[in-house]
Design an enzyme around this catalytic site. Structure first.
Site, short mmCIF file in Angstrom:
data_model
loop_
_atom_site.label_atom_id
_atom_site.label_comp_id
_atom_site.label_asym_id
_atom_site.label_seq_id
_atom_site.Cartn_x
_atom_site.Cartn_y
_atom_site.Cartn_z
N GLU A 136 36.28 30.86 54.33
CA GLU A 136 35.18 31.82 54.39
C GLU A 136 33.83 31.10 54.49
OE1 GLU A 136 36.20 35.90 53.17
OE2 GLU A 136 36.40 34.93 51.21
N GLU A 156 44.32 35.32 50.68
CA GLU A 156 44.06 36.34 49.66
C GLU A 156 45.13 37.42 49.61
OE1 GLU A 156 40.19 34.28 50.26
OE2 GLU A 156 41.84 34.92 51.54
#
Length: 282
Positions: A136, A156
């Site tokens: 990210e 995730e």
């Protein structure tokens, strides 16, 4: 290599000429994100923006890893529905960090380049794992260089979590939609070669040389007119979601003032005189 190394908490900062090198420094946890690291990273981005002597920033990690994301042990202790302060807390967290987070709840997102766009070009030098929050943060950088054994991925969903660092918005804008959704929905790891093939990184280099290549690239950036470099970066970012006509109008709005600067005159004069240009940010 470099000068003026500065001690930091989970982040090392070092100047290499006009390049500021930021090293995520928590190798025992594969540079998993901690609140002290996020606070230090947030402050480093702001300092790079303020310091006109800094022409570029290189982001890398210590101990053969880039970043393995948020510390899941911390997340497990606080619970998925814990407070932001709890999620960022670990044994390295002190009262000052908690106070900073309480005063600015957006601080972690700024540190992760989710809500902050640095003025200077940011070059990522990736060795080892660059996963979850590492992938990210990577999406907030401008130029990306990966070692051959580097790995990437958004894990995730495998933990029942959501990648709230910006990936559901940014990733489909940076790589083809089908690849973005595959990465987001499968949670599988990607090799450096795969990451280059889908456009997540630009270069794959031998292991142990990513930082060197990043510094070489930064030197090329640093040799250019700083006003031109910063205006080009800002225009590319701001024009991404505009129509072609509006983007072209923005290009003139940003570009014509640069062409009228003393640096622009110096650049053309230096070319004619066959000498290196001396830019003065004017």
């Amino acid at each position: 290599m470099g000068d003026n190394p500065q001690p930091a908490r989970h982040l090392r900062t070092e100047r290499h000429g006009a390049t500021l090198v930021l090293t995520l420094d928590r190798p025992e946890a594969r540079n998993a994100l901690s609140l002290p690291m996020l606070v230090a990273l947030h402050d480093a981005w702001l300092e790079a923006d303020r310091d006109d002597a800094v022409r570029s920033v290189v982001l890398t990690g210590a101990g053969g890893a880039f970043c393995s994301g948020m510390d899941l042990k911390v997340l497990a202790r606080s619970g998925a529905q814990g407070t932001d302060a709890d999620r960022g807390a670990d044994r390295g967290t002190d009262r000052a960090d908690r106070a900073r987070l309480a005063a600015d709840p957006d601080l972690p997102w700024k540190a992760m380049l989710r809500t902050h766009r640095p003025r200077k070009p940011v070059i990522a030098a990736v060795e080892g794992p660059c996963v979850a929050g590492g992938t990210e943060i990577l999406q907030g950088t401008d130029i990306r260089i990966a070692a051959e054994s580097a790995t990437f991925g958004l894990f995730e969903v495998r933990r029942g979590l959501f990648p709230v660092g910006g990936s559901t918005v940014r990733l489909p804008r940076q790589i083809p939609r089908t690849h973005a959704l595959e990465m987001l929905l499968t949670g599988r790891p990607y090799t450096a070669a795969e990451a280059a093939r889908i456009g997540l990184v630009g270069h794959v280099v031998p292991d142990g040389t990513a930082l060197r290549r990043a510094l070489e690239t930064a030197a090329l950036v640093n040799a250019n007119g700083p006003l031109a470099v910063e205006a080009v970066k800002a225009c590319v970012h701001d024009a991404e979601r505009l129509s072609e006509a509006d983007g072209l109008a923005l290009e003139l709005e940003r570009g014509l003032p640069v062409l009228a600067t003393a640096d622009a005159r110096e650049g053309t004069r230096a070319f004619a005189e066959k000498r290196p240009a001396v830019f003065r940010r004017a």
